[in-house]
Write an enzyme that holds these catalytic residues in place. Structure first.
Site, PDB file in Angstrom:
ATOM      1  N   ALA A   7     -11.681  -8.823   3.182  1.00  0.00           N
ATOM      2  CA  ALA A   7     -11.376 -10.036   3.956  1.00  0.00           C
ATOM      3  C   ALA A   7      -9.973 -10.535   3.658  1.00  0.00           C
ATOM      4  O   ALA A   7      -9.677 -11.705   3.863  1.00  0.00           O
ATOM      5  CB  ALA A   7     -12.409 -11.128   3.657  1.00  0.00           C
ATOM      6  N   GLY A   8      -9.109  -9.632   3.194  1.00  0.00           N
ATOM      7  CA  GLY A   8      -7.717  -9.989   2.931  1.00  0.00           C
ATOM      8  C   GLY A   8      -6.896  -9.975   4.208  1.00  0.00           C
ATOM      9  O   GLY A   8      -7.440  -9.898   5.323  1.00  0.00           O
TER      10      GLY A   8
ATOM     11  N   CYS B 199       0.815  -1.214   0.000  1.00  0.00           N
ATOM     12  CA  CYS B 199       0.000   0.000   0.000  1.00  0.00           C
ATOM     13  C   CYS B 199       0.848   1.264   0.000  1.00  0.00           C
ATOM     14  O   CYS B 199       0.354   2.338  -0.332  1.00  0.00           O
ATOM     15  CB  CYS B 199      -0.954   0.003   1.191  1.00  0.00           C
ATOM     16  SG  CYS B 199      -0.139   0.003   2.792  1.00  0.00           S
TER      17      CYS B 199
END
Length: 451
Positions: A193-194, A50
């Site tokens: 849901a990672g 990220c």
């Protein structure tokens, strides 16, 4: 070794550029395939998180490699080369090794000491292995980076120097209140849901939230995460799954929202957040850990809403104090870089030494065959004794030079010894190259699956 890394991170580029340059998994695969198709690169892998995008490659030409890798990053990120170039950094050979080892230890993270980067490095290597773009150098490098990172966490208190991005984000939301006191009894909505979303859900559960709702595009994954959280052996929190179409309704019931999806567009618009915040007695707390962002930045200006995103996390972590443990980790990194460089330089000369010994064995075999032709009356015992004597003479003559040349080659600037050995003994370059190729294939087979 001609290791080159070209990349950008939260340290070199503003969040707006990182957000636009983010690489989905299918784009990463195409980037690696195109990098290998480019002339300067023999192997490659990409580390995309990220807050960083780094392309690692083994190149035969530095300047051509920098130009090609920069161009490829621009093409696949969708940010023009002229706009992207000012934010790119370049590391070469030992500096590139030092950079990756520092990243693996959490020294280059937005939150110093965070451990999630190890999983991301592991994923980067696995991608290179699956696509067969990572060869011996990158396999060795990334495997060692994982070991160095684990060593830093086990031998020092680097974990105390910072927290995971999730914990740090929740601390920013809680401000001067302990996270457990702030989160206790609240209802949480986790979107995604990672791995990051799962960590956020588990962290919130341990902090004492009353309920967690998991929303995900694949409902089965949300249901599985909710089951794990609710299991008696897990956190035991009340947890349930929801489809993404229900996010608007769930948003109105939640006190805390954590979002981290792979969506390319906004998951929560400013209007949706404003509607959910209307008429509340308590603030609506939002934590956006996605890149590109999931939550409209306009939420910062909505009354009754507190939003913490990657940009505000970067600002908050800029002044974080550096612990004594960080200096210890820097020492570990320096030692490991030196050891890795020595090992790679020593390995570089190995094919030449093997080729030399192969040539010597061929000379022995040829001379023994010639001797048998001239002395056909030799019995098996005599022939074996003569052959063994010649081999011992050759081995003794080659032993000291080959041991010494390996020692010299492991030192800085020792790469030229392989060339000198090839020249002095007139070794066939193709023979040396064939040994290197066999070495590489063996390394690939051994390394696959080890991450």
């Amino acid at each position: 070794m001609s290791l080159l890394v070209v990349g950008l991170s939260h340290r070199s580029a503003p969040v707006s550029i990182l957000e636009r340059a983010s690489l989905p998994s299918d784009t990463q695969a195409k980037l690696l395939q195109d990098t290998l198709a480019a002339e300067p690169a023999a192997e490659a892998t990409v580390l995309a998180t990220c807050n960083r995008i780094e392309l690692y490659a083994d190149v035969d030409k530095f300047h051509a490699g920098v130009a090609e890798l920069s161009t490829l990053l621009a093409q696949h990120s969708g940010v023009g080369l002229e706009e992207l170039t000012p934010y790119l950094y370049v590391h070469y050979e030992d500096r590139a090794v030092h950079h990756l080892f520092s990243v693996a230890c959490g020294l280059d993270s937005m939150v110093v000491g965070e451990g999630q980067i190890l999983g991301q490095i592991k994923d980067a290597l696995a991608l290179g292995q699956d696509l067969h773009t990572a060869g011996r150098l990158l396999n060795d490098l990334f495997q060692q980076a994982l070991r160095v990172g684990k060593r830093a966490h086990s031998e020092t208190g680097i974990d105390r120097a910072g927290q995971s991005l999730v914990t740090f984000g929740l601390e920013q939301l809680a401000q001067d209140t302990a996270v457990e006191n702030w989160a206790g009894g609240k209802k949480a909505l986790v979107i995604g849901a990672g791995s990051m979303s799962s960590l956020a859900a588990a962290t919130l559960a341990r902090a004492g939230v009353a309920e967690i709702v998991i929303a995900n595009r694949t409902l089965a994954r949300a249901e599985r995460l909710a089951e794990i959280l609710a299991e008696p052996g897990g956190t035991g929190v009340a947890a349930r799954a929801a489809e993404m179409v229900a996010v608007g309704d769930e948003l109105g019931r939640a006190d805390i929202v954590v979002s981290c999806t792979g969506a390319t567009g906004l998951v929560l618009t400013g209007d949706a957040v404003e509607a959910a915040a209307a008429g509340r007695d308590e603030p609506l707390y939002l934590l956006d850990l996605a890149m590109p962002r999931d939550i409209d930045a306009a939420a910062h200006r909505i009354p009754g809403v507190r939003l913490v995103d990657i940009e505000s996390l970067a600002d908050a972590s800029a002044d974080a104090p550096m612990a004594h443990d960080v200096d210890q980790v820097r020492g570990i990194v320096s030692d490991e870089v030196a050891a890795f460089g020595a090992a790679q330089r020593a390995a570089h000369i190995t094919p030449t030494v093997v080729a030399l010994r192969t040539m010597a064995a061929d000379v022995v075999a040829s001379e023994v065959a010639r001797l048998e032709g001239r002395l056909p009356g030799l019995d098996d015992k005599q022939r074996a004794e003569i052959t063994q004597t010649v081999r011992r003479v050759v081995d003794k003559l080659l032993h000291a030079p080959t041991v010494r040349v390996k020692q010299l080659a492991s030192e800085p600037g020792g790469a030229g010894y392989a060339d000198a050995l090839r020249t002095l003994f007139d070794l066939d370059p193709e023979t040396v190259a064939s040994v290197s190729r066999a070495d590489l294939n063996d390394a690939d087979v051994k390394n696959r699956g080890r991450v």
